[in-house]
Motif scaffolding. Sequence first.
Motif, mmCIF file in Angstrom:
data_model
loop_
_atom_site.group_PDB
_atom_site.id
_atom_site.type_symbol
_atom_site.label_atom_id
_atom_site.label_comp_id
_atom_site.label_asym_id
_atom_site.label_seq_id
_atom_site.Cartn_x
_atom_site.Cartn_y
_atom_site.Cartn_z
ATOM 1 N N ALA A 176 10.916 4.237 13.230
ATOM 2 C CA ALA A 176 10.470 4.756 11.926
ATOM 3 C C ALA A 176 10.231 3.592 10.972
ATOM 4 C CB ALA A 176 11.518 5.695 11.355
ATOM 5 N N PRO A 177 9.195 3.675 10.148
ATOM 6 C CA PRO A 177 8.941 2.592 9.194
ATOM 7 C C PRO A 177 10.094 2.437 8.211
ATOM 8 C CG PRO A 177 7.599 4.520 8.694
ATOM 9 C CD PRO A 177 8.249 4.785 10.014
ATOM 10 N N GLU A 178 10.247 1.225 7.744
ATOM 11 C CA GLU A 178 11.285 0.952 6.763
ATOM 12 C C GLU A 178 11.010 1.742 5.484
ATOM 13 O OE1 GLU A 178 14.076 -0.989 6.811
ATOM 14 O OE2 GLU A 178 13.736 -1.126 8.984
ATOM 15 N N PRO A 179 12.063 2.239 4.833
ATOM 16 C CA PRO A 179 11.846 2.955 3.564
ATOM 17 C C PRO A 179 11.166 2.062 2.531
ATOM 18 C CG PRO A 179 14.072 3.307 4.383
ATOM 19 C CD PRO A 179 13.474 2.218 5.234
ATOM 20 N N LYS A 180 10.336 2.685 1.704
ATOM 21 C CA LYS A 180 9.626 1.967 0.637
ATOM 22 C C LYS A 180 9.836 2.699 -0.686
ATOM 23 C CE LYS A 180 5.431 0.526 1.575
ATOM 24 N NZ LYS A 180 3.999 0.547 1.968
ATOM 25 N N TYR A 181 10.029 1.932 -1.722
ATOM 26 C CA TYR A 181 10.101 2.462 -3.091
ATOM 27 C C TYR A 181 11.158 3.556 -3.268
ATOM 28 C CZ TYR A 181 5.411 0.492 -2.474
ATOM 29 O OH TYR A 181 4.355 -0.310 -2.134
ATOM 30 N N ARG A 235 -7.217 5.386 0.265
ATOM 31 C CA ARG A 235 -6.100 5.623 1.170
ATOM 32 C C ARG A 235 -4.872 6.025 0.362
ATOM 33 N NH1 ARG A 235 -8.354 0.701 3.879
ATOM 34 N NH2 ARG A 235 -6.942 -0.582 2.619
ATOM 35 N N GLY A 236 -3.987 6.765 1.005
ATOM 36 C CA GLY A 236 -2.801 7.188 0.282
ATOM 37 C C GLY A 236 -1.664 7.583 1.199
ATOM 38 N N ALA A 237 -0.464 7.580 0.630
ATOM 39 C CA ALA A 237 0.739 8.017 1.336
ATOM 40 C C ALA A 237 1.730 8.512 0.300
ATOM 41 C CB ALA A 237 1.333 6.873 2.158
ATOM 42 N N VAL A 238 2.658 9.369 0.759
ATOM 43 C CA VAL A 238 3.671 9.899 -0.147
ATOM 44 C C VAL A 238 5.034 9.745 0.519
ATOM 45 C CG1 VAL A 238 3.348 12.269 0.682
ATOM 46 C CG2 VAL A 238 4.380 11.868 -1.556
ATOM 47 N N TYR A 239 6.038 9.392 -0.300
ATOM 48 C CA TYR A 239 7.381 9.109 0.191
ATOM 49 C C TYR A 239 8.383 9.995 -0.534
ATOM 50 C CZ TYR A 239 4.828 4.895 1.560
ATOM 51 O OH TYR A 239 3.903 4.030 2.073
ATOM 52 N N ASP A 240 9.519 10.263 0.127
ATOM 53 C CA ASP A 240 10.542 11.071 -0.513
ATOM 54 C C ASP A 240 11.408 10.203 -1.421
ATOM 55 O OD1 ASP A 240 12.377 9.700 1.067
ATOM 56 O OD2 ASP A 240 12.785 11.386 2.407
ATOM 57 N N ALA A 241 12.447 10.804 -1.980
ATOM 58 C CA ALA A 241 13.279 10.092 -2.950
ATOM 59 C C ALA A 241 13.940 8.855 -2.361
ATOM 60 C CB ALA A 241 14.336 11.038 -3.505
ATOM 61 N N VAL A 246 4.075 8.304 -4.762
ATOM 62 C CA VAL A 246 2.717 8.325 -4.231
ATOM 63 C C VAL A 246 2.150 6.908 -4.267
ATOM 64 C CG1 VAL A 246 0.373 9.138 -4.635
ATOM 65 C CG2 VAL A 246 2.287 10.717 -4.877
ATOM 66 N N GLU A 247 1.587 6.489 -3.147
ATOM 67 C CA GLU A 247 0.953 5.169 -3.040
ATOM 68 C C GLU A 247 -0.531 5.376 -2.757
ATOM 69 O OE1 GLU A 247 1.863 0.934 -0.814
ATOM 70 O OE2 GLU A 247 2.316 2.792 0.253
ATOM 71 N N MET A 248 -1.382 4.752 -3.555
ATOM 72 C CA MET A 248 -2.828 4.901 -3.397
ATOM 73 C C MET A 248 -3.496 3.524 -3.399
ATOM 74 S SD MET A 248 -3.859 8.201 -3.393
ATOM 75 C CE MET A 248 -3.359 9.839 -3.955
ATOM 76 N N ASP A 249 -4.543 3.393 -2.581
ATOM 77 C CA ASP A 249 -5.370 2.183 -2.556
ATOM 78 C C ASP A 249 -6.826 2.597 -2.516
ATOM 79 O OD1 ASP A 249 -3.504 -0.337 -1.817
ATOM 80 O OD2 ASP A 249 -2.763 1.444 -0.766
ATOM 81 N N TYR A 250 -7.652 1.894 -3.273
ATOM 82 C CA TYR A 250 -9.091 2.128 -3.170
ATOM 83 C C TYR A 250 -9.861 0.884 -3.586
ATOM 84 C CZ TYR A 250 -9.091 3.033 -8.257
ATOM 85 O OH TYR A 250 -8.950 2.945 -9.616
#
Length: 650
Positions: free
Chosen positions: A23-28, A95-101, A146-150
């Motif tokens: 699993a990827p390392e937690p972020k933010y 591009r985007g991704a969403v992370y939990d608390a 929420v992480e977004m890139d454009y």
Amino acid sequence: MKTLLPLLALLSLSGAAPRRATAPEPKYPVSAIPASLREGAHAVVRAHDEAVVVKSASRLVHTVHRVITVLDNAGDDFGGLGVGYDALNSLSYLRGAVYDANGRLLHQLRPAEIRDQGVGSQGSNFMSDVRVRYADLRQPQTPYTVEMDYEIVSDNTLFYPDWQPQKSEGLAVESARLRVTMPPTMPLRYQERQLPAGVKVQRSVAGTQEVYQWELSNLPALEEEEAAPPLEELAPAVVLAPGAFEVQGYRGTADSWQSLGKWNYELNAGRDVLPPATQAKVAALVKDAPDERSRVQRVYELLQSSTRYISVQLGLGGWQTFPATAVAGSGYGDCKALSNYTKAMLAAAGVPAYVALVGAGDEEADVRPDFPSAQFNHVIVCVPLTKGARPDTLWLECTSQTEAFGYMGSFTGNRHALLLTPTGGQLVATPRYGAQENRLERRIDVFLDALGGATATARTLRTGQEQDHYAQLLHALSPAEQKKYVTERLKLPTFTLTKFNLAATTAGAHLPAVVETLGLSLPGFAPPAGKRVFVNPNLLSRLPALPALAGERQADVLLPRASLHADTVRLHLPASFKAETLPTAVQFSSAYGNYSSEFRSLPDGTVQYIRRVELKRGRLPRTAYAGYVDFRRKISIADKAQVVLVKTES
């Protein structure tokens, strides 16, 4: 299978097991946000990094990486992002991704989840190549991140991106960075606004390129304060603008208002030629007009009766007008085309005029005169009257079929505009509307009965900017809808609207005006208390007090509009009552405005109440807020004054 078996055998013989995906390392994680940034915040910008790479005078690349933690439902709007693009600005990716608390990945944005839609594509008066791609990563449970890139590749270098990571109330900023890379022959033009102490541009060289960089960190959430400028005028920002630019082969410079105006003028040069039939029509229309003003008015009325507005946002069409011949043939155009057409018709009428760029909108901030750049969104016409007893200047809004002749109002008045002349741009002021122009004059007659009920008639004349909204109601809504709108906003405890009418008229100095006529039934308006009745004659014009200062004031005090409100109310008493006590007269003046009210018993037994409030326009330092609160408190108290009536002995 033949290729896989030897590999599996080798792994077995060596005792090694196949590697599992980790699993990827937690972020933010939310726990990493400093407590000081969570206070008063609905969302926190964890990172807001923008990079602007100017490739040449005709191309730039703008990339954005944005990470926002949504703390509660009030911050949910930050869970989505819309990115616009058009023929001159291509969107490379979103591009985007969403992370939990805890920072664990919940979902990766898929291309199929991105909604792509046109802007105004369903409107019959909108022609546009502007589209928006919208990504929605909002979650049912907060907090989440929420992480977004454009990336945008722009062939329209008339506009450089602005950088303002903190545009909303309740939004804190943990980290933000702007990096601008310029060719060595193109120095960057920029203006720093409201940056915290110690924050300034860092300049460096990367190869042959000039690099400009700004960084912000740990900005607490902003709170909208009463009587304050918009937050976008208060939050830290860096505004960018080109020196040299090129749009679809049209080159220009924007380092002065003169040069920017010259580019706009030359872009549209030669497009103001009318067909011979239209020239003849205009000449016949104005041949017996007594003066310049009359000629202009006849041309303007012809424009309003024979054209309609559409918006055109198609590539260079955002700045280059349809030819006047096209408008004459079709009867429609956008603000550029209709203004250009009006200028051409005025020339045929023997009246020189100029097209002017303006930043339009009721809440639109005025342009920054000290930073020449493309700060405009609308086009109007300026007509200097050179003949007659005294010089004057007329301004024409060419997109409206109902706007009063020569009137700018809240939409384009009280600000600067850029005149486009053969020698370049000239920044000038549009009409200024003060208290004498923005008036509300109201006359109310209240007829009391012995049981405490009343009927009333009210006639209200609104002029200048005071009538702007009501003029829109008059033209946009049916009479039934107008009545419903007004009824819902009357601040009376119990009433029935028995009569209603809105009508357009004019006031002095060619000001537009709207007259509102009301009939009211007011049961229980002033119920007797024993032998006495207490009546507040200020039915419709009370000005509320403002909240007191809770902490240290942060923003300037903004008084957006000068106005003059004058009320005359007459209380017609039943035969069995007379005035026992009248409030004393009140009068005071301040830097914020002037107030006066007085009560008088008239010979016929009626009680007359006269109130006058003049509010000033201006921007005052934050230390002035306490005085403004006191000014409004005094008005609120005076507006509640009551007349005491007493029942006479029979």
